[in-house]
Write a protein that holds these residues in place. Structure first.
Motif, PDB file in Angstrom:
ATOM      1  N   LEU A  72     -28.296  36.803 -39.643  1.00 53.32           N
ATOM      2  CA  LEU A  72     -26.881  36.560 -39.377  1.00 53.32           C
ATOM      3  C   LEU A  72     -26.751  35.326 -38.486  1.00 53.32           C
ATOM      4  CD1 LEU A  72     -25.573  40.148 -38.603  1.00 53.32           C
ATOM      5  CD2 LEU A  72     -25.092  38.769 -40.623  1.00 53.32           C
ATOM      6  N   ALA A  73     -25.860  34.423 -38.829  1.00 54.93           N
ATOM      7  CA  ALA A  73     -25.642  33.207 -38.045  1.00 54.93           C
ATOM      8  C   ALA A  73     -24.559  33.481 -37.003  1.00 54.93           C
ATOM      9  CB  ALA A  73     -25.272  32.042 -38.953  1.00 54.93           C
ATOM     10  N   LEU A  74     -24.888  34.367 -36.073  1.00 57.30           N
ATOM     11  CA  LEU A  74     -23.963  34.732 -35.001  1.00 57.30           C
ATOM     12  C   LEU A  74     -24.177  33.819 -33.804  1.00 57.30           C
ATOM     13  CD1 LEU A  74     -24.377  38.617 -35.105  1.00 57.30           C
ATOM     14  CD2 LEU A  74     -22.412  37.298 -35.925  1.00 57.30           C
ATOM     15  N   GLY A  75     -23.148  33.731 -32.964  1.00 59.63           N
ATOM     16  CA  GLY A  75     -23.292  33.014 -31.710  1.00 59.63           C
ATOM     17  C   GLY A  75     -24.202  33.794 -30.776  1.00 59.63           C
ATOM     18  N   THR A  76     -24.623  33.162 -29.709  1.00 59.57           N
ATOM     19  CA  THR A  76     -25.592  33.738 -28.775  1.00 59.57           C
ATOM     20  C   THR A  76     -25.234  35.149 -28.341  1.00 59.57           C
ATOM     21  OG1 THR A  76     -26.134  31.543 -27.966  1.00 59.57           O
ATOM     22  CG2 THR A  76     -26.742  33.397 -26.557  1.00 59.57           C
ATOM     23  N   TRP A  77     -23.990  35.405 -28.004  1.00 54.88           N
ATOM     24  CA  TRP A  77     -23.609  36.703 -27.455  1.00 54.88           C
ATOM     25  C   TRP A  77     -22.838  37.569 -28.445  1.00 54.88           C
ATOM     26  CZ3 TRP A  77     -26.583  37.176 -23.606  1.00 54.88           C
ATOM     27  CH2 TRP A  77     -26.895  36.092 -22.807  1.00 54.88           C
ATOM     28  N   GLN A  78     -22.649  37.114 -29.674  1.00 60.84           N
ATOM     29  CA  GLN A  78     -21.844  37.865 -30.634  1.00 60.84           C
ATOM     30  C   GLN A  78     -22.616  39.019 -31.262  1.00 60.84           C
ATOM     31  OE1 GLN A  78     -20.632  34.608 -33.228  1.00 60.84           O
ATOM     32  NE2 GLN A  78     -18.523  34.905 -32.548  1.00 60.84           N
ATOM     33  N   SER A  79     -21.884  40.098 -31.515  1.00 58.79           N
ATOM     34  CA  SER A  79     -22.405  41.268 -32.221  1.00 58.79           C
ATOM     35  C   SER A  79     -21.367  41.723 -33.233  1.00 58.79           C
ATOM     36  CB  SER A  79     -22.682  42.410 -31.237  1.00 58.79           C
ATOM     37  OG  SER A  79     -23.689  42.060 -30.324  1.00 58.79           O
ATOM     38  N   VAL A  80     -21.815  42.449 -34.237  1.00 57.09           N
ATOM     39  CA  VAL A  80     -20.939  43.028 -35.253  1.00 57.09           C
ATOM     40  C   VAL A  80     -20.648  44.463 -34.826  1.00 57.09           C
ATOM     41  CG1 VAL A  80     -20.670  43.584 -37.694  1.00 57.09           C
ATOM     42  CG2 VAL A  80     -22.065  41.609 -37.007  1.00 57.09           C
ATOM     43  N   LEU A  81     -19.368  44.790 -34.665  1.00 60.11           N
ATOM     44  CA  LEU A  81     -18.995  46.074 -34.092  1.00 60.11           C
ATOM     45  C   LEU A  81     -18.032  46.851 -34.978  1.00 60.11           C
ATOM     46  CD1 LEU A  81     -18.186  44.721 -30.530  1.00 60.11           C
ATOM     47  CD2 LEU A  81     -20.354  45.652 -31.341  1.00 60.11           C
TER      48      LEU A  81
ATOM     49  N   ILE B 289     -17.618  40.325 -31.453  1.00 62.56           N
ATOM     50  CA  ILE B 289     -17.420  39.912 -30.070  1.00 62.56           C
ATOM     51  C   ILE B 289     -18.719  40.124 -29.296  1.00 62.56           C
ATOM     52  CG2 ILE B 289     -14.953  40.497 -30.097  1.00 62.56           C
ATOM     53  CD1 ILE B 289     -15.677  42.928 -28.281  1.00 62.56           C
ATOM     54  N   GLU B 290     -18.698  39.705 -28.047  1.00 69.47           N
ATOM     55  CA  GLU B 290     -19.809  39.968 -27.143  1.00 69.47           C
ATOM     56  C   GLU B 290     -19.831  41.451 -26.804  1.00 69.47           C
ATOM     57  OE1 GLU B 290     -21.251  38.803 -22.611  1.00 69.47           O
ATOM     58  OE2 GLU B 290     -19.373  38.017 -23.390  1.00 69.47           O
ATOM     59  N   THR B 291     -21.014  42.006 -26.678  1.00 67.39           N
ATOM     60  CA  THR B 291     -21.147  43.377 -26.193  1.00 67.39           C
ATOM     61  C   THR B 291     -21.902  43.348 -24.874  1.00 67.39           C
ATOM     62  OG1 THR B 291     -23.165  43.690 -27.465  1.00 67.39           O
ATOM     63  CG2 THR B 291     -21.120  44.472 -28.459  1.00 67.39           C
ATOM     64  N   GLY B 292     -21.886  44.467 -24.226  1.00 69.10           N
ATOM     65  CA  GLY B 292     -22.508  44.519 -22.912  1.00 69.10           C
ATOM     66  C   GLY B 292     -21.599  43.844 -21.907  1.00 69.10           C
ATOM     67  N   ALA B 293     -21.937  43.921 -20.666  1.00 68.63           N
ATOM     68  CA  ALA B 293     -21.146  43.310 -19.589  1.00 68.63           C
ATOM     69  C   ALA B 293     -19.700  43.800 -19.623  1.00 68.63           C
ATOM     70  CB  ALA B 293     -21.221  41.787 -19.643  1.00 68.63           C
ATOM     71  N   GLY B 294     -19.433  44.922 -20.304  1.00 68.81           N
ATOM     72  CA  GLY B 294     -18.103  45.520 -20.292  1.00 68.81           C
ATOM     73  C   GLY B 294     -17.148  45.052 -21.367  1.00 68.81           C
ATOM     74  N   SER B 295     -17.541  44.091 -22.215  1.00 69.93           N
ATOM     75  CA  SER B 295     -16.608  43.557 -23.211  1.00 69.93           C
ATOM     76  C   SER B 295     -16.146  44.603 -24.210  1.00 69.93           C
ATOM     77  CB  SER B 295     -17.246  42.390 -23.972  1.00 69.93           C
ATOM     78  OG  SER B 295     -17.521  41.330 -23.104  1.00 69.93           O
ATOM     79  N   ASP B 296     -17.042  45.499 -24.616  1.00 73.56           N
ATOM     80  CA  ASP B 296     -16.647  46.523 -25.588  1.00 73.56           C
ATOM     81  C   ASP B 296     -15.643  47.485 -24.962  1.00 73.56           C
ATOM     82  OD1 ASP B 296     -18.961  46.955 -24.080  1.00 73.56           O
ATOM     83  OD2 ASP B 296     -20.037  47.975 -25.660  1.00 73.56           O
ATOM     84  N   GLU B 297     -15.853  47.873 -23.697  1.00 70.40           N
ATOM     85  CA  GLU B 297     -14.881  48.730 -23.013  1.00 70.40           C
ATOM     86  C   GLU B 297     -13.565  47.986 -22.783  1.00 70.40           C
ATOM     87  OE1 GLU B 297     -18.031  48.302 -21.775  1.00 70.40           O
ATOM     88  OE2 GLU B 297     -18.934  50.273 -22.094  1.00 70.40           O
TER      89      GLU B 297
ATOM     90  N   CYS C 165     -14.435  54.629 -29.665  1.00 70.14           N
ATOM     91  CA  CYS C 165     -15.738  54.003 -29.440  1.00 70.14           C
ATOM     92  C   CYS C 165     -15.845  52.652 -30.129  1.00 70.14           C
ATOM     93  CB  CYS C 165     -16.865  54.921 -29.892  1.00 70.14           C
ATOM     94  SG  CYS C 165     -17.115  54.994 -31.659  1.00 70.14           S
ATOM     95  N   VAL C 166     -16.791  51.897 -29.637  1.00 73.35           N
ATOM     96  CA  VAL C 166     -17.214  50.647 -30.249  1.00 73.35           C
ATOM     97  C   VAL C 166     -18.696  50.833 -30.537  1.00 73.35           C
ATOM     98  CG1 VAL C 166     -17.572  48.188 -29.865  1.00 73.35           C
ATOM     99  CG2 VAL C 166     -15.503  49.290 -28.989  1.00 73.35           C
ATOM    100  N   ARG C 167     -19.091  50.726 -31.814  1.00 75.68           N
ATOM    101  CA  ARG C 167     -20.471  50.947 -32.221  1.00 75.68           C
ATOM    102  C   ARG C 167     -21.066  49.631 -32.705  1.00 75.68           C
ATOM    103  NH1 ARG C 167     -22.040  56.218 -33.131  1.00 75.68           N
ATOM    104  NH2 ARG C 167     -20.944  56.662 -31.224  1.00 75.68           N
ATOM    105  N   ASN C 168     -22.186  49.241 -32.151  1.00 77.45           N
ATOM    106  CA  ASN C 168     -22.847  47.998 -32.530  1.00 77.45           C
ATOM    107  C   ASN C 168     -23.583  48.193 -33.859  1.00 77.45           C
ATOM    108  OD1 ASN C 168     -24.379  45.650 -32.727  1.00 77.45           O
ATOM    109  ND2 ASN C 168     -24.689  45.528 -30.524  1.00 77.45           N
ATOM    110  N   LEU C 169     -23.222  47.385 -34.854  1.00 74.36           N
ATOM    111  CA  LEU C 169     -23.830  47.464 -36.185  1.00 74.36           C
ATOM    112  C   LEU C 169     -24.758  46.286 -36.479  1.00 74.36           C
ATOM    113  CD1 LEU C 169     -20.665  48.443 -38.285  1.00 74.36           C
ATOM    114  CD2 LEU C 169     -22.378  49.971 -37.300  1.00 74.36           C
ATOM    115  N   THR C 170     -24.971  45.425 -35.499  1.00 74.78           N
ATOM    116  CA  THR C 170     -25.743  44.206 -35.739  1.00 74.78           C
ATOM    117  C   THR C 170     -27.138  44.526 -36.258  1.00 74.78           C
ATOM    118  OG1 THR C 170     -24.510  43.182 -33.928  1.00 74.78           O
ATOM    119  CG2 THR C 170     -26.451  42.001 -34.738  1.00 74.78           C
ATOM    120  N   GLY C 171     -27.830  45.459 -35.638  1.00 81.99           N
ATOM    121  CA  GLY C 171     -29.175  45.832 -36.083  1.00 81.99           C
ATOM    122  C   GLY C 171     -29.178  46.389 -37.498  1.00 81.99           C
TER     123      GLY C 171
END
Length: 139
Positions: A111-120, A55-63, A19-25
């Motif tokens: 967090l100074a992330l890019g528009t589509w970046q998330s911490v995973l 990396i970007e999440t959603g749109a299939g990037s995590d898969e 799995c890829v778990r989003n930790l940004t929140g």
């Protein structure tokens, strides 16, 4: 001006599947809870078989990330490190490709992330369903 250091741990249930778990929140919540303004947030997973990706999440990037890791590190019995489920040795190679940490800038309390970046959290280990993630802020 003296620097402040704050740290906490997250307990993350990843289950028995890759799995890829989003930790940004969770990261943003931690920063808010300590009143962070400017500094650095380190995200670290103290496990030999997991990593942290930005990396970007959603749109299939995590898969896509899990698929790419599967191509690079096939779950077969070819690995010298053999215990646990078939192919578990590849899980021990994962942190060589997806580091077990990331250090991120914090600006104005966010967090100074890019528009589509998330911490995973990236976990390919089917044998360990629970992970600890340490968040440490220096600012």
């Amino acid at each position: 001006m003296s620097a402040a250091f704050h740290t906490t741990t997250l307990e993350v249930h990843t289950g028995r599947r890759e799995c890829v778990r989003n930790l940004t929140g969770d990261c943003e919540g931690f920063l808010s809870s300590i009143g962070a303004r400017e500094g650095l947030l380190n995200v670290f997973v103290p496990h030999a078989t997991a990593g942290i990706a930005v990396i970007e999440t959603g749109a299939g990037s995590d898969e896509d990330l899990l698929d790419a890791l599967g191509d690079l590190l096939p779950r077969t019995d070819r690995w010298r490190h053999q215990h646990g489920s078939i192919g578990h040795g590849r899980d021990h190679v994962l942190p060589g490709l997806v580091a077990p940490h990331a250090t991120l800038p914090v600006v104005s309390g966010r967090l100074a992330l890019g528009t589509w970046q998330s911490v995973l959290l990236v976990d390919t280990n089917r044998d360990n369903p629970d992970r600890t993630v340490r968040l440490s802020f220096l600012g």
